[in-house]
Motif scaffolding. Structure first.
Motif, short mmCIF file in Angstrom:
data_model
loop_
_atom_site.label_atom_id
_atom_site.label_comp_id
_atom_site.label_asym_id
_atom_site.label_seq_id
_atom_site.Cartn_x
_atom_site.Cartn_y
_atom_site.Cartn_z
N LEU A 1 42.59 3.38 17.57
CA LEU A 1 41.89 4.28 18.78
C LEU A 1 41.92 5.37 18.13
O LEU A 1 42.97 6.25 17.91
CB LEU A 1 43.26 4.52 20.30
CG LEU A 1 42.82 4.99 21.17
CD1 LEU A 1 41.53 4.22 22.46
CD2 LEU A 1 44.31 5.02 21.97
N GLN A 2 41.20 5.92 18.23
CA GLN A 2 40.12 6.84 18.18
C GLN A 2 38.69 7.61 19.34
O GLN A 2 38.74 7.20 19.72
CB GLN A 2 39.00 7.16 16.99
CG GLN A 2 38.53 8.30 16.69
CD GLN A 2 38.33 8.25 14.78
OE1 GLN A 2 38.29 7.08 13.92
NE2 GLN A 2 37.90 9.35 14.07
N VAL A 3 39.43 9.18 19.21
CA VAL A 3 38.69 10.23 20.02
C VAL A 3 37.57 10.54 19.51
O VAL A 3 38.07 10.44 17.73
CB VAL A 3 39.77 11.10 20.69
CG1 VAL A 3 38.24 11.77 21.70
CG2 VAL A 3 40.56 9.76 21.33
N GLU A 4 36.30 11.13 20.01
CA GLU A 4 35.38 11.44 20.20
C GLU A 4 35.53 12.55 20.03
O GLU A 4 35.14 12.91 20.97
CB GLU A 4 34.46 11.04 20.13
CG GLU A 4 32.81 11.24 19.72
CD GLU A 4 31.35 10.50 19.95
OE1 GLU A 4 30.50 11.13 20.04
OE2 GLU A 4 31.30 9.64 21.15
N VAL A 5 35.23 13.42 19.11
CA VAL A 5 36.12 14.63 19.22
C VAL A 5 35.15 15.71 20.08
O VAL A 5 35.56 16.18 20.84
CB VAL A 5 36.45 15.55 17.81
CG1 VAL A 5 36.05 17.08 18.20
CG2 VAL A 5 37.78 14.27 17.34
N GLU A 6 34.25 15.36 19.23
CA GLU A 6 32.78 16.17 20.11
C GLU A 6 32.66 15.49 21.71
O GLU A 6 32.11 17.64 22.44
CB GLU A 6 31.49 15.94 19.21
CG GLU A 6 31.46 17.02 17.86
CD GLU A 6 32.01 17.91 18.03
OE1 GLU A 6 31.73 19.36 18.67
OE2 GLU A 6 33.04 18.45 16.89
N LYS A 7 33.39 15.11 21.56
CA LYS A 7 32.45 14.61 23.39
C LYS A 7 33.88 14.88 23.95
O LYS A 7 33.64 15.08 25.21
CB LYS A 7 31.91 12.93 23.21
CG LYS A 7 32.13 12.37 24.81
CD LYS A 7 31.36 10.69 24.52
CE LYS A 7 31.08 10.45 26.39
NZ LYS A 7 32.16 11.09 27.23
N GLU A 8 34.87 14.94 23.37
CA GLU A 8 35.61 15.18 23.79
C GLU A 8 36.18 16.81 24.44
O GLU A 8 35.92 17.01 25.59
CB GLU A 8 37.55 14.99 23.62
CG GLU A 8 38.32 15.46 23.89
CD GLU A 8 39.11 14.24 25.25
OE1 GLU A 8 39.91 14.59 25.76
OE2 GLU A 8 38.70 13.35 25.53
N ILE A 9 36.03 16.97 23.53
CA ILE A 9 35.47 19.13 23.42
C ILE A 9 34.48 19.22 24.28
O ILE A 9 34.52 19.77 26.35
CB ILE A 9 35.33 19.51 22.63
CG1 ILE A 9 36.63 19.36 21.20
CG2 ILE A 9 34.66 20.93 22.77
CD1 ILE A 9 35.95 19.83 19.91
N GLY A 10 33.30 18.67 24.31
CA GLY A 10 31.65 19.03 25.41
C GLY A 10 32.06 18.61 26.64
O GLY A 10 32.11 19.45 27.68
N ASP A 11 33.10 17.34 26.85
CA ASP A 11 33.39 16.49 28.38
C ASP A 11 34.48 17.98 29.05
O ASP A 11 34.05 18.35 30.27
CB ASP A 11 34.35 15.35 28.47
CG ASP A 11 32.84 14.63 28.42
OD1 ASP A 11 31.42 14.87 28.17
OD2 ASP A 11 32.92 13.16 28.11
N TRP A 12 35.86 18.71 27.95
CA TRP A 12 36.24 19.60 28.88
C TRP A 12 35.91 20.31 29.51
O TRP A 12 36.23 20.86 30.41
CB TRP A 12 37.34 19.22 27.61
CG TRP A 12 38.81 20.64 27.88
CD1 TRP A 12 38.78 21.62 28.54
CD2 TRP A 12 39.79 19.95 27.18
NE1 TRP A 12 40.28 21.73 28.73
CE2 TRP A 12 40.92 21.19 27.69
CE3 TRP A 12 40.57 19.31 26.19
CZ2 TRP A 12 42.07 20.86 27.63
CZ3 TRP A 12 41.43 19.45 25.90
CH2 TRP A 12 42.73 20.49 26.07
#
Length: 662
Positions: free
Chosen positions: A227-238
């Protein structure tokens, strides 16, 4: 993260993990009884009659049983008094208080009663309900014996350290020993700094002792599980989800650095267990009863090994500042009255916020729900920092609203087994019932109850509480078919520790035995309402009859047609109410902690009104967490993950700042 809604399969998984871990939670620690029954002995000088008045003529020496309501149930004691009306023994024979918090309070109060022969004792910070319960129970026993209660209550406790001042110094001084404070102290010590950590209670670990799981993004355990989170998408959505009113650099720091915290904790012996929680990267903390010992071991191996100190039952009173406004130390008071003046090159605030200060929360956020966190967190640390020049953030007031609670639960536990006592609570999590506000107006698509944060915040926006409406026909269905009788789509998404005492019965098809009696008791206790008609229910519950009747009619029409034109509730959740009488369950919101209060940069330096660092002052944990959120916490597991991560990183920064001054 403290708790979150689950899918049935995941709930079963969590239950299995809890069984293996022997976990119990906020609502009571069943493993705590033996510790609270340890018998302290009174010191020789303490064995004196309680007062100057003679022993009452009708006094009878002996051992007396008594009990009182603690935070998590009855505290039962056996108190022994001798012929001189001296309390010679206090044995706790039954209790369910939380290990490390309530249990330590019980033991401390017992020792003070025996040593001082007095009932004039202050409650232990953070465990006021447990403290008051043991005092009440002992007082009752003294009354049974015919003792002079007033003499015991009027005898003052003399603090041996009053008027004395002790001076200490360190490179880094950390105020508060929760997850963030311990992490900061340990990482600072590992960086070569001499550290002094002070904590106002007797407990190490703070809210982490009550929490469930934290989020460490892309930890080695998460990645090895696939299970890996897409870092840039996570930050952008946040950033978007918080309407851009956040520190984007702070969010990036947490998302990209928190995974390292998992390995750091593991290396320190504080092992968390990775859990794929419906795509969320959560890490379950060690078994509840082991956590404080693990954190103490970390402190011993780092802080104390490096020549530092861990001082508990010591409350910070103010920050010491220099001529140029720099923070140079802390003035604190020990439980014996001794004043500590601790100087340091870097001071780290980790005092846990202000959610235990009802008036402060109401003023900042307008919230009138329940404090589900720690009672000792009353904002002292924030006020000290503000007085030293720290800025009050523009988004000040945010809270971590995270579950709904039924007001009836505590009183019902005194009458029924845990499963039966939780009937009203479980219904606050079902999307197939009608929810209305204090006026009687429906205010949401009840499917919001399927997500803890959504459920809590929609309710809080509506007022101090909301009402869950239930008909007699639905009670009958529950009695015969369990939650399947209300077409519940899945088990209530309650925190695992809520249902741990009755996990064998926590099933959709489990019949609700004595459901009618339980709801009648709820009404009799004043924690819910009943009416033979809709109008009568509205009158008894304080709702506006016209408003409630109109919305009830609309809801019934929606259930018949399968179309909710007002809130868009899905057809499968629109279940007809059926015939009365009708009940209203009082549901409140659980506030786990405040969020923010100090503005920090990515080095965890506290900023002043000009957004420039206040020299020597740092902050970690929830008091610095406002940089991540707008006005309300919405992070799954972020609260705990950020506490450990900010503490780890902030401690390193504080040490670097301190050692650079040498």
């Amino acid at each position: 993260m403290h708790k979150q809604a689950t899918k049935p399969m995941l709930i079963l998984t969590v239950c299995l993990v809890m069984i293996l871990s022997l976990i119990s939670g906020c609502s009571g620690n069943q493993t705590a009884a033996p510790a609270a029954s340890e018998q302290p002995s009174a010191s020789p000088e303490a064995v004196q009659p309680a007062g100057t008045s003679a022993v009452p003529a009708d006094f009878k020496a002996g051992t007396y049983k008594a009990e009182a309501d603690g935070k998590d149930g009855k505290i039962q004691v056996e108190v022994t008094l001798d012929a001189e009306s001296v309390i010679t023994g206090i044995e706790v024979v039954g209790q369910n208080e939380t290990a490390g918090i309530g249990v330590e309070a019980i033991n401390k109060i017992k020792e003070e009663i025996l040593t001082g022969q007095t009932l004039n004792i202050d409650a232990v910070s953070g465990a006021s309900e447990s403290s008051k319960a043991i005092l009440t129970a002992v007082e009752d026993a003294v009354k049974q014996a015919g003792g002079n209660v007033e003499a015991f209550k009027s005898k003052a406790v003399v603090k041996s350290g009053e008027g004395q001042t002790e001076q200490l110094s360190a490179d880094v001084v950390v105020v508060g020993a929760g997850a963030s404070g311990v992490s900061a102290a340990v990482s600072a010590a590992d960086a070569g700094a001499k550290v002094i950590l002070i904590e106002k209670t007797a407990t190490i670990g703070g809210a982490s002792n009550l929490s469930w799981a934290g989020k460490f993004y892309n930890s080695s355990a998460a990645l090895s599980s696939g299970l890996q989170v897409e870092v840039e998408k996570e930050i952008g959505d946040w950033i978007v989800n918080n309407h851009w009113r956040v520190n984007a650099a702070a969010i990036r720091q947490y998302v990209t650095k928190s995974g390292e915290t998992y390995d750091w904790l593991t290396g320190k012996g504080y092992t968390t267990t990775f859990l794929n929680f419906g795509g969320e990267q959560l890490h379950m903390l060690p078994a509840y009863e082991t956590r404080q010992d693990l954190l103490r071991a970390m402190l011993k191996a780092s802080v104390e090994k490096g020549g530092g100190q861990v001082i508990t039952e010591t409350t910070a009173k103010k920050l010491i500042t220099g001529t140029n406004g720099e923070v140079t130390g802390v003035v604190a008071e020990k439980s014996d009255g001794t004043t500590l003046e601790i100087t340091g090159k870097s001071i780290v605030m980790a005092t846990g916020g202000y959610a235990g200060n009802k008036e402060m929360v109401k003023e900042a956020f307008g919230f009138e729900g329940v404090n589900g966190g720690l009672g000792q967190n009353i904002g002292e640390g924030l006020k000290m920092a503000w007085d030293a020049g720290a800025k009050v953030p523009d988004n000040f007031g945010g809270q971590m609203l995270h579950q709904t609670l039924a007001r009836a639960t505590d009183k019902l536990k005194a009458e029924y087994e845990p499963f039966e006592a939780s009937y009203p609570l479980m219904l606050t999590y079902l999307p197939t019932l009608m929810n209305v506000g204090p006026s009687g107006a429906r205010f949401r698509d009840e499917a919001a109850t399927l997500t803890a944060v959504a459920a809590a915040n929609t309710s809080a926006f509506n007022g101090a509480y909301h009402l869950v409406i239930l008909s007699q026909a639905q009670v009958d269905a529950l009695r015969t078919k369990g939650m399947n009788g209300l077409q519940a789509p899945k088990l209530p998404g309650m925190p695992p520790e809520f249902y741990a005492p009755y996990k064998d019965k926590f099933k959709l098809d489990q019949p609700w035995k004595d459901a009618d009696k339980v709801f009648e008791s709820m009404v009799a206790n004043g924690d819910g309402f009943k009416g033979n008609t809709i109008e009568e229910l509205a009158k008894h519950a304080g709702m506006d009859p016209a408003v409630f009747a109109a919305d009830f009619k609309l809801y019934e029409e929606a259930a018949k047609t399968g179309m909710d034109t007002e809130f868009g509730k899905a057809k499968e959740y629109l279940v007809p109410m059926g015939s009365g009488p009708y009940y209203a369950i009082v549901s409140e919101v659980n506030n786990l902690c405040s969020v923010g209060g100090l503005l920090v940069n990515t080095k965890f330096q506290v900023l002043n009104e000009g957004r420039v660092p206040v020299k020597g002052l740092y902050a970690v944990g929830v008091e610095s967490e406002g940089v991540l959120f707008n006005d309300t916490y919405v992070g799954n597991g972020v609260g705990l993950g950020y506490s450990f991560t900010s503490g780890r990183l902030g401690g390193e920064d504080a040490a670097a700042g301190a050692l650079a001054k040498e």
